[in-house]
Motif scaffolding. Structure first.
Motif, PDB file in Angstrom:
ATOM      1  N   ASP A 121      95.369  12.277  23.858  1.00 57.66           N
ATOM      2  CA  ASP A 121      95.236  11.513  25.102  1.00 57.66           C
ATOM      3  C   ASP A 121      95.939  10.163  25.050  1.00 57.66           C
ATOM      4  O   ASP A 121      95.896   9.404  26.019  1.00 57.66           O
ATOM      5  CB  ASP A 121      93.752  11.275  25.417  1.00 57.66           C
ATOM      6  N   GLY A 122      96.552   9.835  23.914  1.00 55.07           N
ATOM      7  CA  GLY A 122      97.265   8.569  23.805  1.00 55.07           C
ATOM      8  C   GLY A 122      96.415   7.422  23.334  1.00 55.07           C
ATOM      9  O   GLY A 122      96.715   6.257  23.639  1.00 55.07           O
ATOM     10  N   GLY A 177      90.200   7.209  24.925  1.00 45.90           N
ATOM     11  CA  GLY A 177      89.708   7.052  23.565  1.00 45.90           C
ATOM     12  C   GLY A 177      88.192   6.972  23.515  1.00 45.90           C
ATOM     13  O   GLY A 177      87.489   7.196  24.500  1.00 45.90           O
ATOM     14  N   CYS A 178      87.692   6.655  22.339  1.00 43.01           N
ATOM     15  CA  CYS A 178      86.242   6.596  22.117  1.00 43.01           C
ATOM     16  C   CYS A 178      85.648   5.367  22.794  1.00 43.01           C
ATOM     17  O   CYS A 178      86.277   4.302  22.852  1.00 43.01           O
ATOM     18  CB  CYS A 178      85.966   6.558  20.620  1.00 43.01           C
ATOM     19  N   ARG A 183      86.480   9.033  26.414  1.00 41.59           N
ATOM     20  CA  ARG A 183      87.101   8.904  27.733  1.00 41.59           C
ATOM     21  C   ARG A 183      88.377   9.725  27.706  1.00 41.59           C
ATOM     22  O   ARG A 183      89.365   9.353  27.079  1.00 41.59           O
ATOM     23  CB  ARG A 183      87.375   7.428  28.030  1.00 41.59           C
ATOM     24  N   GLY A 184      88.341  10.889  28.369  1.00 41.91           N
ATOM     25  CA  GLY A 184      89.501  11.754  28.424  1.00 41.91           C
ATOM     26  C   GLY A 184      90.392  11.449  29.615  1.00 41.91           C
ATOM     27  O   GLY A 184      90.297  10.379  30.235  1.00 41.91           O
ATOM     28  N   LYS A 185      91.255  12.397  29.966  1.00 37.29           N
ATOM     29  CA  LYS A 185      92.196  12.165  31.060  1.00 37.29           C
ATOM     30  C   LYS A 185      91.500  12.026  32.407  1.00 37.29           C
ATOM     31  O   LYS A 185      91.898  11.207  33.221  1.00 37.29           O
ATOM     32  CB  LYS A 185      93.211  13.315  31.101  1.00 37.29           C
ATOM     33  N   GLY A 186      90.486  12.847  32.624  1.00 39.83           N
ATOM     34  CA  GLY A 186      89.789  12.750  33.899  1.00 39.83           C
ATOM     35  C   GLY A 186      88.295  12.895  33.779  1.00 39.83           C
ATOM     36  O   GLY A 186      87.600  12.990  34.796  1.00 39.83           O
ATOM     37  N   THR A 214      79.925  16.939  29.860  1.00 40.89           N
ATOM     38  CA  THR A 214      81.240  16.573  30.371  1.00 40.89           C
ATOM     39  C   THR A 214      81.155  16.381  31.878  1.00 40.89           C
ATOM     40  O   THR A 214      80.719  17.293  32.596  1.00 40.89           O
ATOM     41  CB  THR A 214      82.284  17.650  30.040  1.00 40.89           C
ATOM     42  N   ILE A 215      81.561  15.207  32.372  1.00 39.29           N
ATOM     43  CA  ILE A 215      81.477  14.905  33.806  1.00 39.29           C
ATOM     44  C   ILE A 215      82.783  14.262  34.263  1.00 39.29           C
ATOM     45  O   ILE A 215      83.317  13.360  33.608  1.00 39.29           O
ATOM     46  CB  ILE A 215      80.294  13.959  34.105  1.00 39.29           C
TER      47      ILE A 215
END
Length: 839
Positions: free
Chosen positions: A713-714, A774-775, A802-805, A753-754
């Motif tokens: 995710d960068g 990131g975390c 915290r992912g992409k969406g 997951t939301i």
């Protein structure tokens, strides 16, 4: 603070899903090997040693028809004539109490458990027990189990230990108790309670643990007492700080070490070290005195000593006969006789490791005086005036206990013996003088194999512990005054010990509906003298150019008493190969050309005015290998990658007041996957262990704080937070924190997951979306607390990604379930019942 509850093991073997996992150099492979088999057979080999008791028969195969009961099964026979005769002669209880004593022994053992007062939610648990379960159980099962079906143990401090009027089997079978049983299982899994026999909780309470104590649990597995000690040191800490105290939990057998790690992982403490040694040879991490007498007065060697030692030794275990019905069939008096010498030597070595002014508790779950009072008398005899048996009758006044015996007899092959003079000549090397209540402090000579030890004024160290070969050990005692007939039977007068053995404690089952236990509390008032450890010596350099020999224990191909207590069929891999050991010892020599590795330990030795002639003996720096000297155990390496550490500090905004430098360790030689945090006291032990050449065989230590992630995710930081270390680090984190309402916090736990847009609080969703990938940490915002003052001991927080969406919860299923239960209890939010959502 939060009480993190995920695995802390740094051992290459962990327990997960009923399988065993081996981590070697960052790679993993699974092997299907059931763990339970190794522990259920712990005493089987001991019972098989006796020629008088036949091996237990195998149970008949189940009937082919589904649901049909096994026709060959018979209920256990709770009778053993030899057992009754033995303890009648020993007068373990008064004659008029005998029937009550035996009646209770034949009843199931009541279930008991202890609340972890250092866990975050212990007040909620206490409230639920008092207001919910206690009332409901009294109304539902009072007719069957009495009015006090569940009640606190009156003698345990703080009402933290509870007694149930039903056994663990009844707890599983009774439908009315199903909800309570599920509560106990879950709270035990996450570390909020410990299910432990009541009398097993007693020995740690007499240690009088203080906040700065260094504590050794010599025979720690399965770990309930170790967990209790950890509770004590964490209860005594100042808020927001790690306790200064330290617990080293040791066990001989590698499978039992795995069980110990598994049971203590729920505490997630940075103040625990698990080691794998024979208790009677536990290293003292000292430098051997071997130098010119000119330095005799000025040199003080460094060594590992303990303020408190718990010496709960291997025993025949007949005090647990209420929960182990096979003991009725298997018991014989030879079991205690075989273990006596081992118990003496473990306890004597414990006294050696004890600091002057320190306290040691000796305990067994046996009623046999040969394993109890005889051992304590021998410890006092060998220690002379250096050790005192304390009178602790004023401590825990509500605990019902009886004084120790001052007289007893020894049974050998069916014959009763009062003194060692009564022992037949061909049995004198097996039935030892220390088994009898003699009082001699005259000089004796002990022959242990090829080693001769002179014992003067009661000071002795017998180092041969092979129970199967006790015929090699010959003890002769002079000056014993006895008042008995050499051909006496059990009806004649017996010898009384002059030691104050009445200060010991014997807990018998019918006094308070419990198991049986023996406890003796010893205080070391002055140093022991006359002891020297024999073994291979390695030259080592100390300050001011003095030459000191580093003491190394010789590695044995077999462990002497493993065949009796702990040897398992499929575990011989832990022994160190002789050639490899020799190579590793040679590698401990100093090398001035060695460069520092980023993740390796490299403590400096300080030297002043070293003469040129002495320089040939050794170099000025100790080289520590990236490979552990212990076969099958990964090395403990200080993590020193400054780039990674600075990246972690910057990413999470960790306050500089939190000491990371020098407190991070790993067991991966390259590209560490997991980074663990250790307390200052553990750090000091590691540094000492490094200086003496890794004498401690460390199976586990520290709390997992950071894990390498593989996300694409960068994220700018290569490591994420671990939930088990969050409670320790949370007060010092200033970045990557989000504050959620109870409803959104509950939804995160429930669905894992939301999507950002699905949160009920749009503000929270926007803040999550604006955060860099990131975390991160999500904190439950309760009531009207200000966000800048929320991070105290009552704070509830979780680790998320915290992912992409989306926002993804990184908490184990048991811990998520526990948090959902707390949300339901505090806010009335219904806990999720969909197993797919929790698991």
């Amino acid at each position: 603070m939060l009480a993190a509850r995920s695995p802390i093991s740094l051992h290459h073997r962990t327990i997960a899903g009923g399988q065993r996992r081996r981590c070697v150099g960052g790679s993993e492979r699974k092997r299907d090997r059931p763990l339970g088999r190794h522990f259920t057979q712990a005493l089987e080999s001991l019972w098989r040693q006796s020629p008088r008791i036949p091996p237990p028969p195998r149970p008949a195969a189940a009937a082919a028809t589904r649901g049909e009961a096994n026709p060959s099964w018979q209920p256990p026979v709770l009778e053993n004539a030899a057992f009754e005769e033995y303890y009648k002669v020993q007068q373990i209880v008064r004659r008029e109490e005998w029937d009550a004593f035996m009646s209770v022994l034949r009843k199931p053992l009541p279930a008991t458990f202890r609340i972890n007062a250092s866990c975050q939610f212990y007040k909620d648990i206490c409230s639920k027990l008092e207001n919910d379960f206690r009332r409901s159980l009294e109304s539902e099962v009072s007719n069957e189990y009495g009015e006090d079906a569940i009640r606190p143990l009156p003698w345990y401090p703080g009402n933290l230990a509870w007694h149930l009027n039903f056994s663990r089997k009844e707890l599983r079978k009774n439908q009315a108790l199903e909800g309570f049983h599920e509560f106990l299982k879950h709270e035990s899994e996450v570390g909020n309670i410990t299910r432990q026999e009541a009398v097993s909780m007693v020995p740690p309470l007499f240690l009088n643990v203080q906040p700065d104590h260094c504590i050794l649990d010599m025979c720690a597995a399965p770990g309930s007492k170790t967990f209790q000690l950890l509770e004590m040191i964490h209860q005594s800490k100042e808020q927001g700080l790690l306790p200064r105290a330290l617990v080293i939990a040791n066990d001989l057998n590698v499978q039992r070490c795995d069980l110990l790690i598994h049971n203590t992982k729920r505490m997630c403490t940075a103040n625990l070290i698990v080691t794998n040694h024979e208790a009677e040879k536990f290293p003292d991490c000292s430098f051997e005195k071997d130098y010119s007498e000119a330095y005799m007065d000025s040199y003080m060697p460094q060594r590992l000593e303990f303020d408190r030692i718990l010496c709960d030794v291997p025993c025949s275990g007949d005090g647990t006969i209420r929960k182990g019905h096979d003991m009725w069939r298997k018991w014989n008096s030879g079991m205690g006789n075989q273990l006596h010498l081992l118990q003496v030597n473990i306890a004597m070595h414990g006294i050696e490791l004890l600091k002057v002014g320190g306290r040691m508790v000796y305990s067994t779950c046996s009623m046999n005086p040969v394993e109890n009072e005889a051992v304590v008398a021998e410890l006092l005899r060998r220690s002379g005036n250096s050790v005192e048996l304390l009178d602790v009758s004023g401590e825990l006044p509500e605990l019902v206990r009886r004084p120790g015996l001052s007289s007893w007899k020894v049974q050998d092959r069916g014959s009763w013996l009062q003194t060692h003079d009564d022992v037949p000549k061909d049995r004198k090397n097996v039935v030892l003088p220390s088994m009898f209540p003699s009082n001699s402090t005259e000089q004796r000579r002990t022959v242990c194999g090829d080693v001769e030890v002179n014992i003067d004024n009661g000071i002795s160290f017998s180092r041969n512990h092979n129970i199967e070969e006790t015929s090699k050990v010959n003890h002769d005692m002079d000056g014993v005054s006895v008042n008995s007939n050499k051909n006496s039977d059990h009806g004649s007068d017996i010898v009384n010990s002059k030691f104050p053995l009445h200060r010991c404690m014997r807990i018998v089952p019918h006094d308070q509906n419990s198991g049986a236990f023996f406890i003796a509390v010893l205080h070391k008032s002055s140093p022991l003298y006359g002891y020297q450890r024999h073994g291979t010596k390695i030259q080592h350099m100390l300050a001011k150019g003095r030459i000191v020999h580093l003491q190394k224990e010789p590695e044995q191909e077999t462990r002497p008493y493993e065949t009796i207590l702990t040897r398992q069929q499929n575990n011989d891999s832990e022994e160190v190969d002789d050639a490899e050991l020799l190579s590793r010892r040679q590698n401990l020599s100093t090398d001035n050309q060695t460069t520092k590795g980023k993740n390796s330990i490299e403590p400096e030795m300080v030297f002043d005015d070293v003469e040129s002639g002495q320089a040939e003996v050794g170099e000025r720096r100790t080289k520590l290998q990236k490979q552990s000297r212990w076969k099958g155990i990964d090395p403990v390496l200080f993590f020193k990658d400054e780039v990674v550490i600075k990246s972690i500090i910057s990413f999470f905004g960790i306050n500089e007041s939190f000491p990371l430098q020098g407190h991070l360790v790993t067991r991966s030689t390259d590209n560490a996957r997991r980074i663990y945090y250790i307390s200052k006291s553990v750090k000091e032990i590691l540094e000492l262990n490094a200086e003496v050449g890794e004498q401690l065989k460390i199976a586990s230590l520290g709390v997992k704080m950071f894990e390498r992630h593989r996300s694409k995710d960068g994220c700018s930081c290569a490591y994420r937070l671990s939930y088990e270390g969050l409670s320790l680090l949370l007060p010092y984190i200033n970045k990557r924190i989000l504050y959620a309402s109870p409803l959104d916090f509950h939804r995160l736990l429930q669905y894992r997951t939301i999507n950002f847009a699905r949160f009920s609080d749009a503000r929270f969703g926007e803040e999550a979306a604006s955060l860099m990938p990131g975390c991160c940490v999500v904190v439950l915002l309760e009531g009207h607390k200000h966000v800048h003052s929320i991070k105290d001991s009552s704070t509830i927080a979780i680790v998320c990604w915290r992912g992409k969406g989306t926002m993804n919860v990184m908490v184990s299923p048991p811990d998520r379930k526990d948090l959902l239960e707390r949300m339901a209890y505090r806010f009335g939010l219904k806990a999720c019942t969909d197993d797919d959502k929790i698991n």
